[in-house]
Design an enzyme around this catalytic site. Sequence first.
Site, PDB file in Angstrom:
ATOM      1  N   THR A 159      17.266   8.259 -20.910  1.00  0.00           N
ATOM      2  CA  THR A 159      18.219   7.160 -21.678  1.00  0.00           C
ATOM      3  C   THR A 159      18.288   5.860 -20.819  1.00  0.00           C
ATOM      4  O   THR A 159      18.210   5.923 -19.647  1.00  0.00           O
ATOM      5  CB  THR A 159      19.697   8.044 -21.928  1.00  0.00           C
ATOM      6  OG1 THR A 159      20.399   6.887 -22.203  1.00  0.00           O
ATOM      7  CG2 THR A 159      19.940   8.352 -20.478  1.00  0.00           C
ATOM      8  N   GLN A 206      16.308  -4.014 -24.430  1.00  0.00           N
ATOM      9  CA  GLN A 206      16.416  -3.139 -23.300  1.00  0.00           C
ATOM     10  C   GLN A 206      15.724  -1.717 -23.619  1.00  0.00           C
ATOM     11  O   GLN A 206      15.357  -1.168 -22.544  1.00  0.00           O
ATOM     12  CB  GLN A 206      17.780  -3.096 -22.702  1.00  0.00           C
ATOM     13  CG  GLN A 206      18.397  -4.346 -22.396  1.00  0.00           C
ATOM     14  CD  GLN A 206      19.974  -4.265 -22.545  1.00  0.00           C
ATOM     15  OE1 GLN A 206      20.780  -3.678 -21.437  1.00  0.00           O
ATOM     16  NE2 GLN A 206      20.350  -4.783 -23.447  1.00  0.00           N
ATOM     17  N   HIS A 255      -5.550 -10.321  -4.756  1.00  0.00           N
ATOM     18  CA  HIS A 255      -4.144 -10.565  -4.276  1.00  0.00           C
ATOM     19  C   HIS A 255      -3.494 -10.983  -5.301  1.00  0.00           C
ATOM     20  O   HIS A 255      -2.332 -11.088  -4.896  1.00  0.00           O
ATOM     21  CB  HIS A 255      -4.325 -11.762  -3.288  1.00  0.00           C
ATOM     22  CG  HIS A 255      -5.032 -11.569  -2.042  1.00  0.00           C
ATOM     23  ND1 HIS A 255      -6.285 -11.373  -1.591  1.00  0.00           N
ATOM     24  CD2 HIS A 255      -4.334 -11.394  -0.780  1.00  0.00           C
ATOM     25  CE1 HIS A 255      -6.540 -10.980  -0.414  1.00  0.00           C
ATOM     26  NE2 HIS A 255      -5.276 -11.220   0.113  1.00  0.00           N
ATOM     27  N   ARG A 303      19.937  10.608 -33.733  1.00  0.00           N
ATOM     28  CA  ARG A 303      21.019  11.104 -33.048  1.00  0.00           C
ATOM     29  C   ARG A 303      21.847  12.265 -33.809  1.00  0.00           C
ATOM     30  O   ARG A 303      22.768  12.790 -33.617  1.00  0.00           O
ATOM     31  CB  ARG A 303      22.408  10.026 -32.925  1.00  0.00           C
ATOM     32  CG  ARG A 303      21.982   8.813 -32.151  1.00  0.00           C
ATOM     33  CD  ARG A 303      23.261   8.070 -31.995  1.00  0.00           C
ATOM     34  NE  ARG A 303      22.840   6.806 -31.126  1.00  0.00           N
ATOM     35  CZ  ARG A 303      22.776   6.758 -29.978  1.00  0.00           C
ATOM     36  NH1 ARG A 303      23.186   7.791 -29.134  1.00  0.00           N
ATOM     37  NH2 ARG A 303      22.402   5.519 -29.418  1.00  0.00           N
ATOM     38  N   ASP A 321       0.832  -1.368   0.105  1.00  0.00           N
ATOM     39  CA  ASP A 321      -0.054   0.084   0.033  1.00  0.00           C
ATOM     40  C   ASP A 321       1.034   1.112   0.218  1.00  0.00           C
ATOM     41  O   ASP A 321       0.323   2.392  -0.197  1.00  0.00           O
ATOM     42  CB  ASP A 321      -0.814   0.092   1.383  1.00  0.00           C
ATOM     43  CG  ASP A 321      -1.914  -1.176   1.192  1.00  0.00           C
ATOM     44  OD1 ASP A 321      -2.192  -1.656   0.119  1.00  0.00           O
ATOM     45  OD2 ASP A 321      -2.621  -1.325   2.125  1.00  0.00           O
ATOM     46  N   SER A 368      20.919   4.040 -20.705  1.00  0.00           N
ATOM     47  CA  SER A 368      22.273   4.273 -20.041  1.00  0.00           C
ATOM     48  C   SER A 368      22.246   4.673 -18.683  1.00  0.00           C
ATOM     49  O   SER A 368      23.328   4.530 -17.861  1.00  0.00           O
ATOM     50  CB  SER A 368      23.121   4.821 -21.092  1.00  0.00           C
ATOM     51  OG  SER A 368      23.165   3.937 -22.181  1.00  0.00           O
ATOM     52  N   ARG A 416      28.401 -19.806 -21.625  1.00  0.00           N
ATOM     53  CA  ARG A 416      27.820 -19.457 -22.802  1.00  0.00           C
ATOM     54  C   ARG A 416      27.461 -17.959 -22.664  1.00  0.00           C
ATOM     55  O   ARG A 416      27.617 -17.266 -21.620  1.00  0.00           O
ATOM     56  CB  ARG A 416      25.988 -20.204 -22.751  1.00  0.00           C
ATOM     57  CG  ARG A 416      26.212 -21.777 -23.051  1.00  0.00           C
ATOM     58  CD  ARG A 416      26.799 -22.185 -24.192  1.00  0.00           C
ATOM     59  NE  ARG A 416      26.585 -23.483 -24.386  1.00  0.00           N
ATOM     60  CZ  ARG A 416      27.444 -24.512 -24.257  1.00  0.00           C
ATOM     61  NH1 ARG A 416      28.513 -24.194 -23.592  1.00  0.00           N
ATOM     62  NH2 ARG A 416      27.043 -25.832 -24.619  1.00  0.00           N
TER      63      ARG A 416
END
Length: 1040
Positions: free
Chosen positions: A774, A916, A524, A701, A385, A776, A908
């Site tokens: 951003t 992302q 719930h 950019r 809450d 980053s 691996r």
Amino acid sequence: MSTVSALSHLTLTAPTAHLLSETLSFYSLLGFKIVSTTPPLSSNGNAHQEAWLHLYPPVNQNEPEPAKAGLGFTLRVVVEEQKGFDEDRWKDSIEAKFYRLKAEQHVKDAAWGCFVVSDIKDIQTILDEEKHPYASNAWQPTNESDLLAQTIPFTGTTAELSGPAPVCLLTYDPLGNLLTFTDRATPFGVAKATPKRTTTPPNKHKRQLSLGPRQPVSAADFDAVLSEIGEKKKRIGVLTSGGDSSGMNAAVRSITRYALQKGCIPYAIYEGYQGLVDGGDNIKQLGWEDVRGLLAVGGTSIGTARCAAFRTREGRLTAVFNLIKNGIDALIVCGGDGSLTGADMLRAEWKGLVDELVEAGRVTADECEHLREDLTIVGLVGSIDNDMSSTDITIGAFTALHRICEAVDSLTSTALSHQRAFVVEVMGRHCGWLGLMAAIAVGADWVFLPERPPPLDTARYGEDWEKEMCDTIMQYRAMGNRKSIVLVCEGAIDRQLNPIKADDVRKILSERLGLDTRVTTLGHVQRGGTPCAYDRFLATVQGVEAVDAVLRSKPGMPAPMIGMSQNKIISVPLMDAVKLTHAVAEAIGQKDFARAMELRDPDFTSAYDAYIESTLLGGPGARKVEDGKQLRIAIICTGAPAGGMNAATRIAARLCLNRGHVPLAIRNGFSGLVNDEVSPLSWQDVVGWQVRGGSELGTNRDHPCPLPGGPAIAPKGSDKYVDLGMIAYSLQKHDVEGLLIIGGFEAYTSQLVLTHARKTYPAFCIPMVQLPATVSNNVPGTDYSIGSDTALNAIVEACDRIKTSANASRKRVFVVEVQGGNCGYLATVGGLISGATTVYIPEEGINISTLQADIQHLCRRYTAEDRRGIPNEGRVILRSELVSTDTYTTDVISRILRAEGKGLFDSRTAVLGHLQQGGVPSPLDRIRATRLAVNCVNWLEQTANDARILSSTPSACGSSVKKGRVHTTSSSTSCVIGIRGAQIVFTPVADIYKEADIKTRRGKDEWWMYLKGLIRILSKYEFEEREDEGERVELLKLRK
């Protein structure tokens, strides 16, 4: 006659008290007994700690008592701490010795002693049970002449050697001393030893080992010994109480591991206060591996339960008894206000309850001597809450918000398809935080909160909130909206304190407006599920702070509650926070709703105002500006896309419209500006933008071309610059009087270039502000950029899945590449909250020593798991995309790990890439975008008004500026908004230039760098667990 008649004892040196403990444990398994301990000789307790052990010889009942007592072997182990001692290197050297031993390579170490045993298989059994590595030598001569040729006397014959049974066994003690065991009577013979004792003095290098019934020193015995040697260890109990919330397990994990690192002994108290009252198996000591895997698990694995008994004095008396019997002298409680109130009550009554137990004879004065005066209490707030005062956020609140937003985002699709209205009930009995933040994040049309009952416009509607809600929703429908979303907190009330239920709202919408309306009660679902990225971070860092608070605590100090103010961990008096929390409910009960809003943190009120102003067109929250002060504010996105850009654009545009300003959308960055892709935004243009990823305005950019002599910049990915003259012309053409730039480091350097060019181009002499956006999080001047939380959640989700795969394969290490450019924020924070073994970031780089240390750590961990019979854990290492790219790429690191693992573990790779940047923005990014955008519009308004020219005046470049125009050359009118610590600040771009590393595109002083050390602590780089015998708790296996 020989000058030396006998051996008194041998001395072994341990560099740390921890290694002393391990050494005592090892030799006790061989039959040595601790006969004496000596406390530290120095005042700081760091030097000359020692213990004496004695190996009693096999007992021969036929010998007189003096003979039995007079023989044996004494060992002295002393601690002499070494300045600059590196325990990691020490462990690595020991592991290397064992590796050579097991590989049957040449052993260069000299054994300090060779023990004679009657049956070498007994030693093998002991070491096998303890999973302690060793090597055996089954060498035997082919005939007697082989031994005679050595011209060394021997006894026995080769006939006495029975088959291939080992005659010599080699191993290392915890200090790296080589020990040998043999069943031969002399070093030169082949005759087996017998249990019968001889009367000759023991040989310096050979000791007859007594292998009767083994009685190794127990954990309790060691604690008693170490309490004499040094300071008594702090025993910390951790319990979760009240309603469960996601993140509680992460808190238990960090408390446990950090407490162990700090030399404390953590205990889990199961089922909350009920377990504290019941005692017994409900209180168990926790080890390092007991909390493995908890980070990604929702709820609380140690349980929570309501406890009526604890509300009585007799129940609390029993709880105190159980704490004393377990030696627990500190309690960390994670729960809501009721749970923390119970903890403080126990602390207040502590001395009286202890005295009562002593008088009743249930405990002795000695066993509670150090517990007599005070019980250390530290509170963590675990509540979905977010209803605790004095802290911005509680553990579990954002995960619950994630569940709500996921559900409502999904409902939006079906609502649009059928033009339906949905009434969604969310939790929030006394606090409307969940409802309000969800309304902001999903763009709800109306929300009912306990603290702010409707109607909002009492002058117009009086008490008729039903008509106010219906008018608002019909206004949206008339503007073309196909769906309606209404959120109702479970504790929603009207101004007469009558409850407002979701079904009541449904009937009103259906009967008055004829809308096809459905009710969804989330219930719930909001409590469960995997913790989101922020809750993992919050629980982890607050758990660490809670342990530090325990260690800082002194008798008489108020019990602290660990909280959060923006990005700053805070500690406030627990009961002060509880009293403020109760005051909110009292204010609501007295119908003092203005007071109730004041008692919430300031962000709550500002968030509510932002919601009203961005939701109700021309409503009571609108702040119309005076005629003549309206602005034309341009909004532009530049750089890489980030979650939350659209939410910020939506809020800025709607606030502008409600206040009388004109919001101008510049599409496709600065190149779009010079191509005249500029148009006003309407209210309907930004409908639904809060849930959309990327940038609806378009971003790239393309970068303004700097003037000669300007600040050095390092734009990324720019094929060509955009002409400054064209940019100035376009701004002047559209009469732009304020500029909001949404983006990352490119946005910062672009604004820096425009600010520097003010003397040349008057069009840039307007207020400009950057809203950092951003993934980053590399913009200097702020702790957080919008988009970074969305990226962290993507990393956490991916790493959870990767670890599931790695765990299935047992011995597999994944090297996961994450974004971030030259800033290691994503790798560091992502590594902390995903449970990574280590991270590689550009700020530190990678070298061969780093890899070597990490490989040795992995070998040590997997070897220890094999030795102790613990199932192997899959592990992940996070690597920032631009760290040491010339040599140590993700694939190269993985190949090195695979090669150096030598079959002990595999490796691996996984590259997350643009996953992302995409997807639906996280609720936290939507809320941050809203909050920052509101502050940006407020700042632009105020700064523009202050910069408005009252009379015609020449500009910096010589041209005339007309009366009433906005014109400024002050460096303070070109800023970056940021969250720094507990404050929102506006910092001039010129000042930020001093703290920016332009070449690497990040700040010089990054607040999150300390988290790198915390990752090492929580991944066991700096802690070596004593492998005591006993049952593991294994919390995850207890979840049936």
